[in-house]
Enzyme design. Sequence first.
Site, PDB file in Angstrom:
ATOM      1  N   ARG A  58       0.828  -1.236  -0.107  1.00  0.00           N
ATOM      2  CA  ARG A  58       0.264   0.042  -0.127  1.00  0.00           C
ATOM      3  C   ARG A  58       1.061   1.568   0.024  1.00  0.00           C
ATOM      4  NH1 ARG A  58      -3.948   1.586   4.349  1.00  0.00           N
ATOM      5  NH2 ARG A  58      -5.621   3.201   3.162  1.00  0.00           N
ATOM      6  N   HIS A  62      -0.045   4.393  -2.545  1.00  0.00           N
ATOM      7  CA  HIS A  62      -0.331   6.059  -1.850  1.00  0.00           C
ATOM      8  C   HIS A  62       0.754   6.696  -2.487  1.00  0.00           C
ATOM      9  CE1 HIS A  62      -3.776   5.164   0.836  1.00  0.00           C
ATOM     10  NE2 HIS A  62      -3.834   4.606  -0.677  1.00  0.00           N
ATOM     11  N   ASN A  92      -4.332   8.674   4.578  1.00  0.00           N
ATOM     12  CA  ASN A  92      -2.749   8.362   5.349  1.00  0.00           C
ATOM     13  C   ASN A  92      -3.112   8.079   6.387  1.00  0.00           C
ATOM     14  OD1 ASN A  92      -1.774   7.594   1.972  1.00  0.00           O
ATOM     15  ND2 ASN A  92      -1.127  10.092   2.491  1.00  0.00           N
ATOM     16  N   HIS A 198      -6.425  -6.031  -2.530  1.00  0.00           N
ATOM     17  CA  HIS A 198      -7.167  -5.982  -1.005  1.00  0.00           C
ATOM     18  C   HIS A 198      -7.082  -8.036  -0.716  1.00  0.00           C
ATOM     19  CE1 HIS A 198      -8.972  -1.822  -1.163  1.00  0.00           C
ATOM     20  NE2 HIS A 198      -7.287  -1.862  -0.701  1.00  0.00           N
TER      21      HIS A 198
HETATM   22  C1  HEM Z   1      -9.479   1.248  -6.003  1.00  0.00           C
HETATM   23  C2  HEM Z   1      -9.424   1.927  -4.882  1.00  0.00           C
HETATM   24  C3  HEM Z   1      -8.839   1.843  -3.515  1.00  0.00           C
HETATM   25  C4  HEM Z   1      -9.272   1.821  -2.293  1.00  0.00           C
HETATM   26  C5  HEM Z   1     -10.628   3.297  -3.039  1.00  0.00           C
HETATM   27  C6  HEM Z   1      -8.854   1.693  -1.724  1.00  0.00           C
HETATM   28  C7  HEM Z   1      -8.792   1.934  -0.378  1.00  0.00           C
HETATM   29  C8  HEM Z   1      -8.752   1.280   1.317  1.00  0.00           C
HETATM   30  C9  HEM Z   1      -9.237   1.376   2.280  1.00  0.00           C
HETATM   31  C10 HEM Z   1     -10.093   2.441   3.079  1.00  0.00           C
HETATM   32  C11 HEM Z   1      -8.014   0.634   2.970  1.00  0.00           C
HETATM   33  C12 HEM Z   1      -8.107   0.453   4.712  1.00  0.00           C
HETATM   34  C13 HEM Z   1      -7.544   2.148   5.112  1.00  0.00           C
HETATM   35  C14 HEM Z   1      -7.731   1.259   6.841  1.00  0.00           C
HETATM   36  O1  HEM Z   1      -8.891   1.520   6.953  1.00  0.00           O
HETATM   37  O2  HEM Z   1      -6.862   2.094   7.662  1.00  0.00           O
HETATM   38  C15 HEM Z   1      -7.240   0.253   2.364  1.00  0.00           C
HETATM   39  C16 HEM Z   1      -5.934  -0.239   2.127  1.00  0.00           C
HETATM   40  C17 HEM Z   1      -5.096  -1.609   1.551  1.00  0.00           C
HETATM   41  N1  HEM Z   1      -4.753  -1.191   0.459  1.00  0.00           N
HETATM   42 FE1  HEM Z   1      -6.468  -0.043  -0.902  1.00  0.00          FE
HETATM   43  N2  HEM Z   1      -7.300   0.578  -1.633  1.00  0.00           N
HETATM   44  C18 HEM Z   1      -7.849   0.909  -3.214  1.00  0.00           C
HETATM   45  C19 HEM Z   1      -6.782   0.514  -4.248  1.00  0.00           C
HETATM   46  C20 HEM Z   1      -5.267   0.135  -3.492  1.00  0.00           C
HETATM   47  C21 HEM Z   1      -4.906  -0.658  -5.016  1.00  0.00           C
HETATM   48  C22 HEM Z   1      -3.930  -0.313  -6.171  1.00  0.00           C
HETATM   49  C23 HEM Z   1      -3.432  -1.792  -4.410  1.00  0.00           C
HETATM   50  C24 HEM Z   1      -1.815  -1.755  -3.928  1.00  0.00           C
HETATM   51  C25 HEM Z   1      -1.803  -2.206  -4.711  1.00  0.00           C
HETATM   52  C26 HEM Z   1      -4.272  -1.294  -2.089  1.00  0.00           C
HETATM   53  C27 HEM Z   1      -3.547  -2.084  -1.035  1.00  0.00           C
HETATM   54  C28 HEM Z   1      -4.057  -1.936  -0.283  1.00  0.00           C
HETATM   55  C29 HEM Z   1      -3.660  -3.069   0.581  1.00  0.00           C
HETATM   56  C30 HEM Z   1      -2.708  -3.955   0.430  1.00  0.00           C
HETATM   57  C31 HEM Z   1      -3.902  -2.409   1.964  1.00  0.00           C
HETATM   58  C32 HEM Z   1      -4.380  -3.085   3.762  1.00  0.00           C
HETATM   59  C33 HEM Z   1      -3.102  -2.031   3.716  1.00  0.00           C
HETATM   60  C34 HEM Z   1      -2.453  -3.174   5.861  1.00  0.00           C
HETATM   61  O3  HEM Z   1      -2.982  -4.120   6.156  1.00  0.00           O
HETATM   62  O4  HEM Z   1      -1.861  -2.154   6.259  1.00  0.00           O
HETATM   63  N3  HEM Z   1      -5.381  -0.500  -2.672  1.00  0.00           N
HETATM   64  N4  HEM Z   1      -7.316   0.053   0.998  1.00  0.00           N
END
Ligand code: HEM
Length: 335
Positions: A58, A62, A92, A198
């Site tokens: 992530r 970002h 973030n 995800h």
């Molecule tokens: C399609 C649009 C996307 C949205 C709206 C989105 C939104 C989010 C949100 C809201 C979270 C949780 C944050 C939290 O509650 O603290 C999250 C976590 C995450 N996102 Fe996305 N995301 C998107 C695309 C992506 C992409 C393109 C990637 C990587 C290629 C990605 C990788 C991740 C990962 C791996 C997590 C978990 C991080 C952790 O456990 O520390 N996301 N995302």
Amino acid sequence: MASSSLSVVLLLCLAGAVSAQLSLTYYDKSCPSALTKIQAGVAAAVSSDRRMAASLLRLHFHDCFVQGCDASVLLNDTGADGVANERNAFGNVGSLLGFDVIDQIKNDVESACKKPYSSNNPVISCADILAVAARDSVVALGGPTWEVKLGRKDSTNASMALANRDLPPPFLDVAGLNASFVGKGFSFTDMVALSGAHTIGKAQCQSFRSRLYNEGNINATFATKLMANCPQSGSGGDTNLAPLDDDTATPPNPDMFDNSYFLNLRAEKGLLHSDQVLFNATVASGATEDIVNNFASNQAAFFNAFASAMVKMANLSPLTGTQGMVRRVCSSRTN
Ligand code: HEM
Ligand SMILES: *[C@@H]1O[C@H](CO)[C@@H](O)[C@H](O)[C@H]1NC(C)=O
Ligand SMILES: *[C@@H]1O[C@H](CO)[C@@H](O)[C@H](O)[C@H]1NC(C)=O
Ligand SMILES: *[C@@H]1O[C@H](CO)[C@@H](O)[C@H](O)[C@H]1NC(C)=O
Ligand SMILES: *[C@@H]1O[C@H](CO)[C@@H](O)[C@H](O)[C@H]1NC(C)=O
Ligand SMILES: *[C@@H]1O[C@H](CO)[C@@H](O)[C@H](O)[C@H]1NC(C)=O
């Protein structure tokens, strides 16, 4: 229509042109063990906390979505320009993890480089470390691999305003997600494939509470289980975590990078609103549903699409040549 697809073509050509200045062999002379050191650092971090793989993936996303892959996301000082750092942007703050792991890897890699480590002469950019660590994280959890071109420089600034503008929030619908990714030169299929990230990691209650209590297209058993740790009233439990991917696949394979995210969408077990909008079970076949169905039934198709979209992501407007800097400490613009 014609002009917008023309501009997408132009964007892709531009992305291709800059990535041509990056190379697979960039550190072969200056730091031959750079890649093995990064991989070892990721492996160590992931073996003590599997979630770290998700957090590092992530971080790279970002980074790249905000003024390109330039490690702007890592800065935590305010420059002479007074520009606020991206760590405090909506998507973030209180959510992004892995900064300390990147700092550790940066130290390990620099000390392993051929040149004696010199505070004024760091070798490996933080942006390159982020790109390689993201790939190694996915591989560590059983996902696909891809080649990462190197030679990105680090930015000398960051932009909280751009982060707030360009990082997609979880309340977006398909049109908003498409616009966000098309704006960065990605195809619709790329967007769905990248959402498959995800399949690993966790989200806080505040990221999915509104879906949990207001949306009908969610499996009732799944919702009930989540509600126990994510109360509706007030802001209670805002930071309580749930896995982004329920991993109900048979046999269960928690924390693996696989295609179970797409199987879960078909079962209305997407955690975020922005996840579940990719699959409407009533329609079952449509622009996004067809892609989800393909990835759900064919993991290799997902892996191929994910890897190729990650290559595109890693090449988003890098600083090259004399642009930018190589930071000594990834969180600071002052060497
Ligand atoms: C399609 C649009 C996307 C949205 C709206 C989105 C939104 C989010 C949100 C809201 C979270 C949780 C944050 C939290 O509650 O603290 C999250 C976590 C995450 N996102 Fe996305 N995301 C998107 C695309 C992506 C992409 C393109 C990637 C990587 C290629 C990605 C990788 C991740 C990962 C791996 C997590 C978990 C991080 C952790 O456990 O520390 N996301 N995302
Ligand atoms: C910035 O981050 C580094 C490590 O990533 C930490 O040591 C330092 O205290 C942080 N500085 C500020 C101002 O938060
Ligand atoms: C950051 O630096 C880049 C490259 O030098 C420049 O184009 C951009 O305008 C700067 N952004 C801010 C917010 O100062
Ligand atoms: C995504 O957005 C682009 C640019 O606006 C548009 O041409 C395309 O039709 C959209 N795709 C879908 C499936 O909505
Ligand atoms: C919801 O999920 C549960 C548990 O995985 C499953 O037994 C049930 O059949 C699902 N409900 C529907 C309507 O698909
Ligand atoms: C799914 O599609 C049906 C049929 O077009 C529509 O009535 C329904 O509102 C859609 N559901 C969601 C959650 O978008």
